[in-house]
Design an enzyme around this catalytic site. Structure first.
Site, PDB file in Angstrom:
ATOM      1  CB  SER A 165      76.537  20.925  75.757  1.00 40.72           C
ATOM      2  OG  SER A 165      77.237  21.432  74.620  1.00 40.72           O
ATOM      3  NE  ARG A 220      84.305  16.149  69.613  1.00 39.52           N
ATOM      4  CZ  ARG A 220      83.148  16.768  69.277  1.00 39.52           C
ATOM      5  NH1 ARG A 220      82.854  16.971  67.998  1.00 39.52           N
ATOM      6  NH2 ARG A 220      82.330  17.179  70.220  1.00 39.52           N
ATOM      7  N   GLY A 223      78.520  25.543  64.585  1.00 36.01           N
ATOM      8  CA  GLY A 223      78.518  25.700  66.030  1.00 36.01           C
ATOM      9  C   GLY A 223      79.590  24.853  66.695  1.00 36.01           C
ATOM     10  NE  ARG A 226      68.160  21.445  64.089  1.00 40.13           N
ATOM     11  CZ  ARG A 226      69.420  21.039  64.159  1.00 40.13           C
ATOM     12  NH1 ARG A 226      69.760  20.064  64.980  1.00 40.13           N
ATOM     13  NH2 ARG A 226      70.358  21.618  63.429  1.00 40.13           N
ATOM     14  CE  LYS A 244      77.810  18.939  60.530  1.00 35.58           C
ATOM     15  NZ  LYS A 244      77.693  19.961  61.606  1.00 35.58           N
ATOM     16  CB  SER A 245      80.784  15.262  65.714  1.00 38.79           C
ATOM     17  OG  SER A 245      79.500  15.831  65.687  1.00 38.79           O
ATOM     18  CG  ASP A 275      73.102  16.670  65.727  1.00 40.37           C
ATOM     19  OD1 ASP A 275      72.817  17.845  66.018  1.00 40.37           O
ATOM     20  OD2 ASP A 275      74.241  16.188  65.886  1.00 40.37           O
ATOM     21  NE  ARG A 286      72.158  18.066  62.423  1.00 40.89           N
ATOM     22  CZ  ARG A 286      73.060  17.193  61.974  1.00 40.89           C
ATOM     23  NH1 ARG A 286      72.675  16.227  61.173  1.00 40.89           N
ATOM     24  NH2 ARG A 286      74.332  17.305  62.321  1.00 40.89           N
TER      25      ARG A 286
END
Length: 454
Positions: A193, A55, A120, A365, A50-51, A334, A407
């Protein structure tokens, strides 16, 4: 080029029970009822990372000429990003063989509000792109995303010259960004981050002069790797990353499987004391995404991650407790819910600290993971920046609220499949943001039954 990718279960456990409804119907239900059958066994490939998918779409939109993406994640998070780049006048088409063709560059300010749903990563990285565009962009998301902090990107983007407004002085979405005429800066984020780093690097492509991000701890390097693939000029020197302004050029991208999704299946193989064995193929093998493997190794797991082939193999093992500190968290941010469930069946007491960042994810979380564990009969106490988990638990079926966090929902599902009885997981629809078909894969690998919950 990223060398892997594709999504399908390619071998299945014998004597499996068929799902009560179709795979797509299971993706859409608000509550999922899972009746356990035992350990996970089988071979599969998980969705595209997904990341990396976010991008790939954004850089393809910024690039001159077409980009063809294979293995793109088709969860809702990434489809929101795909829809968003089309608002900039970028062409997006699908090919007959499942690839996605994106043809940039961005031609104008967005024609409509950019709705990022629950993503996010999508909203923060897109904010960096918008900061470099001469025009006005409005970015928002669902009720969960509108609670997540945006000041961490708003402040440095303002320093670069963008005007960033939003609720609570830009701390919360919706965000309004008036971009253009940026100046490169050197910036040190207060927290490690990858999203903040990536937003600034993408903005830096349109700035006058270089943009440098100095990290407290090195984070995943997807943006740096992909900028290079698209012809960007980027330098990595330890914890310091610098991008020079300039154009990107369209290319071919193959998205590998998502290691964060593989972590759920790794834990599924470990929750039963014997017989579990899962093999996940074609995973991303680059920097910063296999730290959960190292944690499970420290816990005594029989686990192997072949960095040549991207194959992860996990076998049932006796686990022991570990301490996880602030140095561990950036690499497992994650995977903490899944690792916490593994800690619940490990021998001893696991202490997680330095994880305050988790209170600002899709849910709080830390709190939602603690509630998840308690629902399965685990003794756990929260701290300000982590939790203390008493291991050796015999998990029992219960009822779990995901609080809109995919998650939490997926961790609950793998635990439910491996214990006796029936567990109901509320907020199941959140899983479609990242892993459509998860429930169907769960049934195939464990023999559990899954159907809409009451």
């Amino acid at each position: 080029m990223f060398p892997y990718g594709r999504t399908r279960v390619i071998a299945r456990r014998k004597s499996l029970m068929a799902p009560a409804v179709s795979d797509s119907d299971l993706d859409a239900v608000s509550s999922l009822q899972v009746t356990g059958a035992g350990p996970a066994r089988g071979l599969l490939q998980v969705p595209g990372d997904k990341s990396i998918s976010h991008r790939a779409v954004l850089m393809a939109a910024m690039a001159h000429g077409p980009t063809v993406i294979t293995g793109l994640s088709m969860g809702q998070d990434v489809t929101h990003t795909l829809g968003g780049v089309q608002q900039f006048g970028v062409s997006v088409t699908s090919t007959d063989d499942g690839r996605v063709r994106v043809e940039g560059p961005i031609r104008h300010e967005p024609a409509d509000i950019l709705d990022h749903g629950n993503a996010g990563t999508g909203i923060r990285l897109t904010a960096g792109v918008c900061a470099g565009i001469d025009g006005v962009s409005v970015l928002t998301g669902d009720r969960f995303l509108r609670r997540r902090p945006m000041d961490r990107i708003a402040e440095p983007l303002r320093t670069m010259g963008a005007r960033v407004d939003g609720r609570e002085r830009g701390r919360l979405a919706p965000l309004v960004i008036r971009g253009g005429r940026l100046t490169g800066i050197t910036y040190s984020p207060k927290q490690a981050s990858a999203q903040v780093k990536s937003a600034l690097l993408l903005a830096g492509l349109s700035a006058a002069g270089p943009t440098t991000v100095e990290e407290v701890h090195p984070t995943r390097r997807h943006t740096e790797e992909m900028l290079t693939q698209f012809g960007g000029r980027v330098r990595v020197e330890g914890n310091r990353v610098t991008v020079e302004p300039g154009d990107l050029t369209g290319t071919q991208v193959v998205v590998p499987g998502d290691p964060s999704q593989a972590a759920f299946w790794a834990v599924a193989a470990l929750l039963a004391p014997e017989h579990g064995e899962v093999v996940v193929e074609n995973l991303y093998t680059g920097f910063g995404r296999s730290d959960f493997v190292n944690v499970l190794e420290r816990m005594g797991a029989d686990i192997d991650f072949d960095l040549t082939t991207g194959t992860l193999t996990v076998k049932a093992s006796r686990l022991r407790a570990v301490d996880l500190t602030a140095e561990d968290i950036p690499g497992i941010v994650d995977e903490v819910p899944a690792l916490a469930m593994a800690a619940a069946v490990a021998e001893g007491t696991t202490v997680i600290s330095g994880a305050g960042e988790l209170r600002a994810k899709e849910s709080d979380r830390i709190a939602s993971t603690a509630r998840l564990l308690r629902a399965f009969g685990v003794q756990v106490s929260e701290t300000e920046d982590g939790m203390v988990i008493e291991g050796g638990s015999r998990l029992r079926a219960g009822r779990v609220d995901s609080h809109g966090d995919h998650r939490i929902a997926m961790t609950a599902a793998v635990a439910a499949a491996c214990v006796e009885g029936t567990t109901v997981i509320d907020g199941w629809e959140s899983v479609a943001t990242s892993y459509p078909g998860f429930a169907a894969d769960l049934v195939r690998l464990t023999g559990a039954s899954a159907q809409p919950g009451a």
